[in-house]
Design a protein around this motif. Structure first.
Motif, PDB file in Angstrom:
ATOM      1  N   GLU A 138      25.660   2.716 -69.793  1.00 29.70           N
ATOM      2  CA  GLU A 138      24.260   2.904 -69.400  1.00 29.70           C
ATOM      3  C   GLU A 138      23.922   4.392 -69.293  1.00 29.70           C
ATOM      4  OE1 GLU A 138      25.423  -1.150 -68.367  1.00 29.70           O
ATOM      5  OE2 GLU A 138      26.311   0.794 -67.922  1.00 29.70           O
ATOM      6  N   LEU A 139      24.847   5.164 -68.741  1.00 40.44           N
ATOM      7  CA  LEU A 139      24.615   6.607 -68.640  1.00 40.44           C
ATOM      8  C   LEU A 139      24.533   7.243 -70.021  1.00 40.44           C
ATOM      9  CD1 LEU A 139      27.001   7.555 -65.676  1.00 40.44           C
ATOM     10  CD2 LEU A 139      24.528   7.279 -65.631  1.00 40.44           C
ATOM     11  N   SER A 140      25.384   6.793 -70.936  1.00 39.97           N
ATOM     12  CA  SER A 140      25.342   7.326 -72.306  1.00 39.97           C
ATOM     13  C   SER A 140      24.036   6.959 -72.990  1.00 39.97           C
ATOM     14  CB  SER A 140      26.529   6.790 -73.109  1.00 39.97           C
ATOM     15  OG  SER A 140      27.753   7.172 -72.509  1.00 39.97           O
ATOM     16  N   CYS A 141      23.537   5.771 -72.715  1.00 41.92           N
ATOM     17  CA  CYS A 141      22.271   5.341 -73.318  1.00 41.92           C
ATOM     18  C   CYS A 141      21.112   6.190 -72.804  1.00 41.92           C
ATOM     19  CB  CYS A 141      22.040   3.868 -73.012  1.00 41.92           C
ATOM     20  SG  CYS A 141      20.534   3.187 -73.724  1.00 41.92           S
ATOM     21  N   HIS A 145      18.764   8.880 -75.058  1.00 44.90           N
ATOM     22  CA  HIS A 145      17.310   8.788 -75.137  1.00 44.90           C
ATOM     23  C   HIS A 145      16.611   9.992 -74.507  1.00 44.90           C
ATOM     24  CE1 HIS A 145      18.153   4.630 -76.197  1.00 44.90           C
ATOM     25  NE2 HIS A 145      16.905   4.526 -76.584  1.00 44.90           N
ATOM     26  N   GLY A 146      17.382  10.893 -73.946  1.00 46.61           N
ATOM     27  CA  GLY A 146      16.782  12.071 -73.341  1.00 46.61           C
ATOM     28  C   GLY A 146      16.081  11.818 -72.031  1.00 46.61           C
ATOM     29  N   ALA A 147      16.411  10.712 -71.364  1.00 47.84           N
ATOM     30  CA  ALA A 147      15.767  10.367 -70.093  1.00 47.84           C
ATOM     31  C   ALA A 147      16.495  11.070 -68.955  1.00 47.84           C
ATOM     32  CB  ALA A 147      15.762   8.856 -69.901  1.00 47.84           C
TER      33      ALA A 147
END
Length: 220
Positions: A138-141, A145-147
């Motif tokens: 989840e952290l990688s996602c 996405h630049g969030a």
């Protein structure tokens, strides 16, 4: 709920997209044979894999014999407007078990709650009033996405946010009760916001004889 011309209302609506992935096409055949059996007044029909024969062709012939279309579909009406649906719907009696894992029993959310005593991070699990923990994927996602703002909010603000005082000269941790650094003696200190597990990492590395120092950039 939609209804048939004779007023019959289905108990369940099955998503047809679930059939190919779960390979439960036999449920459609079961429903087709059940329609024909009930129309003829037969209480039990044996259509298992050990009976032999072509089940699809047999189901088509049985449906035609009792006055249904070869697909076993019926005209249904919209339960909200009462208008006739353009597409015929397949409706049939079927045997099913009630699902044990229901959404109403699993859904939960929290703002603040229980945390671990050592890491000060939220617990996991609904039974312990835990949070929805973000894993490595989840952290990688979120990173991909630049969030970054959401990443900081979930991994710091909603987790184990901790304020620590460090010496801006030597970079060591300063006791918040003191006015100066115990290592170099200077009073140039700065407060930094870090995850509490990072502070634990610094203590664990210090126990191994490795000193960790921080020199944060102070914007003008």
């Amino acid at each position: 709920m939609p209804f048939c011309a004779d007023g019959m209302i289905p108990d369940l609506i099955l998503n047809p997209c679930a059939l190919p992935s779960r390979m439960t096409l036999s449920q459609i055949l079961e429903g087709a044979h059940s329609i024909a059996a009930l129309s003829r007044g037969i209480s039990q029909v044996n259509k298992t894999a050990w009976c032999g024969g072509n089940y699809v062709e047999e189901a088509i012939e049985e449906l035609k014999a009792v006055g249904y279309s070869h697909e076993g579909t019926r005209i249904m009406f919209d339960g909200t407007t009462g208008l006739k649906m353009e597409t015929p719907i397949f409706i049939a009696p079927a045997f099913y078990h009630r699902l044990k894992h229901l959404v109403a029993d699993k859904i939960y959310s929290r703002s603040v709650g229980s945390v671990k005593a050592i890491t000060r991070q939220p617990l996991s699990g609904r039974s312990s009033n835990g949070a929805l923990r973000l894993g490595e994927m989840e952290l990688s996602c979120l990173s991909a996405h630049g969030a970054s703002s959401m990443l900081v909010d979930k991994a710091l603000e909603c987790s184990d946010k901790y304020t620590m005082v460090i010496c801006s000269t030597c970079g060591n941790i300063v006791n918040s009760q003191r006015d100066s650094c115990a290592i170099c003696g200077t009073s140039c200190t700065v407060r930094v916001v870090i995850p509490y597990v990072f502070k634990l990492l610094m203590h664990n590395m210090a126990a191994l004889g490795v000193t960790t120092k921080m020199f944060p950039k102070i914007s003008a």
